[in-house]
Design an enzyme around this catalytic site. Structure first.
Site, mmCIF file in Angstrom:
data_model
loop_
_atom_site.group_PDB
_atom_site.id
_atom_site.type_symbol
_atom_site.label_atom_id
_atom_site.label_comp_id
_atom_site.label_asym_id
_atom_site.label_seq_id
_atom_site.Cartn_x
_atom_site.Cartn_y
_atom_site.Cartn_z
ATOM 1 N N HIS A 132 49.034 42.166 0.188
ATOM 2 C CA HIS A 132 48.086 43.129 0.034
ATOM 3 C C HIS A 132 46.559 42.932 0.562
ATOM 4 O O HIS A 132 45.940 43.858 1.092
ATOM 5 C CB HIS A 132 47.834 43.397 -1.452
ATOM 6 N N SER B 274 42.499 38.048 -6.451
ATOM 7 C CA SER B 274 43.762 37.155 -6.187
ATOM 8 C C SER B 274 43.687 36.383 -4.887
ATOM 9 O O SER B 274 44.241 35.305 -4.636
ATOM 10 C CB SER B 274 44.699 37.874 -6.613
ATOM 11 N N GLU B 275 43.390 37.336 -3.755
ATOM 12 C CA GLU B 275 43.028 36.769 -2.370
ATOM 13 C C GLU B 275 42.013 37.295 -1.659
ATOM 14 O O GLU B 275 41.469 38.572 -1.819
ATOM 15 C CB GLU B 275 44.525 36.983 -1.622
ATOM 16 N N THR B 276 41.373 36.482 -0.726
ATOM 17 C CA THR B 276 40.466 37.075 0.268
ATOM 18 C C THR B 276 41.166 36.687 1.697
ATOM 19 O O THR B 276 41.571 35.681 1.935
ATOM 20 C CB THR B 276 39.144 36.123 0.072
#
Length: 279
Positions: free
Chosen positions: A72, A43-45
């Site tokens: 997160h 979902s995110e990097t």
């Protein structure tokens, strides 16, 4: 380059929410960062860079776009920095597109990230969710409201745990609603009678290519501030998320306040290494 995958907000050494972490690759273009985030598929990097305004600069990419902040992925990034012996103190400042924020690394390894003080926006009517999800499951004793501690999300109270688990969103309709209301997504929750857990949550952000996420720091910070306003004024709220995904996460939010006004908000959790990749 080395790319780390770490899970943030893990519970008892498992679960949590995975994020990619890339450290000190200053020559990458925005298009390359987006390509890496898309290839990893999380979902995110987080991309950790040097900063002239703080200890580190963090940039966050979803598979579809850049976002100003991600809780997160920040916890995951600092877990990797600690793992690589790149942390020499307990208190740090990070530069993000949501502002300069503080990080606190406890001796037991738990990492806390500061969020912005809450902003409260529009209160929504339950009938706005007709066709989006099971609107009969909404708990009408609490308001549906857009709250932000860095990112705007819709706080959606659900009446029971069974109904929370049974939600089946129409993600196309939810995407349209998110665009209309200029929010990242919908943070559905139900309060518990468990003294160790304040609420169980599900987070949906299809506008950003995330149908459901197993742990969201910014959304749970917003939820803690919402509950401070409408439920109980406490200094700590504990949330679990990811039950429906088989990745149970534990998120702690600490609030400092004076005369019923919130002075600071920190979200915290544990990290764990999932794998290391090379590109």
């Amino acid at each position: 380059m080395d790319i780390y995958v770490a899970s943030a907000f893990s519970k008892n050494g498992s679960g949590g929410n995975k994020a990619g972490v890339v450290i000190n690759e200053a020559d990458l273009t925005a298009a390359q960062k987006l390509s890496i985030a898309r290839e990893l598929g999380y979902s995110e990097t987080a991309f950790v860079l040097n900063s002239s305004a703080a200890d580190y600069k963090l940039e966050y990419y979803t598979p579809t776009d850049e976002v100003p902040l991600c809780g997160h992925a920040t916890i995951a990034a600092f877990y990797i920095l600690k793992l690589l012996n790149m942390l020499e103190k307990q208190d740090y400042k990070i530069e993000t597109k949501a502002g300069i924020l503080r990080i606190h690394v406890k001796e037991n390894g738990m990492i806390f990230m500061e969020q912005n003080c809450p902003e409260c926006f529009e209160v929504l009517k339950p009938d706005m969710f007709a066709g989006c999800l099971e609107d009969l499951f909404i708990d009408n004793s609490l308001p549906i409201q857009i709250i932000s501690t860095g990112l705007k999300d819709i706080m959606l109270p659900i009446d029971t745990m069974e109904h929370l688990e049974g939600l089946t969103p129409d993600f196309e309709v939810m995407t349209d609603l998110s665009m209309e209301k200029d929010v990242v997504g919908v943070h559905a929750f139900t309060l518990t009678k468990d003294s160790n857990v304040t609420a169980i949550c599900r987070n949906f952000a299809p506008l950003y290519g995330i149908d459901e996420e197993s742990a969201t720091g910014t959304s749970n910070c917003a939820l803690a501030c919402y509950l401070f306003k409408y439920y109980k004024k406490k200094t700590q709220y504990v949330f679990e998320q990811g039950h429906n995904l088989g990745e149970v996460s534990r998120i702690e939010v600490n609030i400092e306040y004076h005369d019923d006004v919130i002075d600071s908000v920190f979200v915290g959790g544990y990290g764990r290494l999932v794998c290391k990749r090379s590109l």
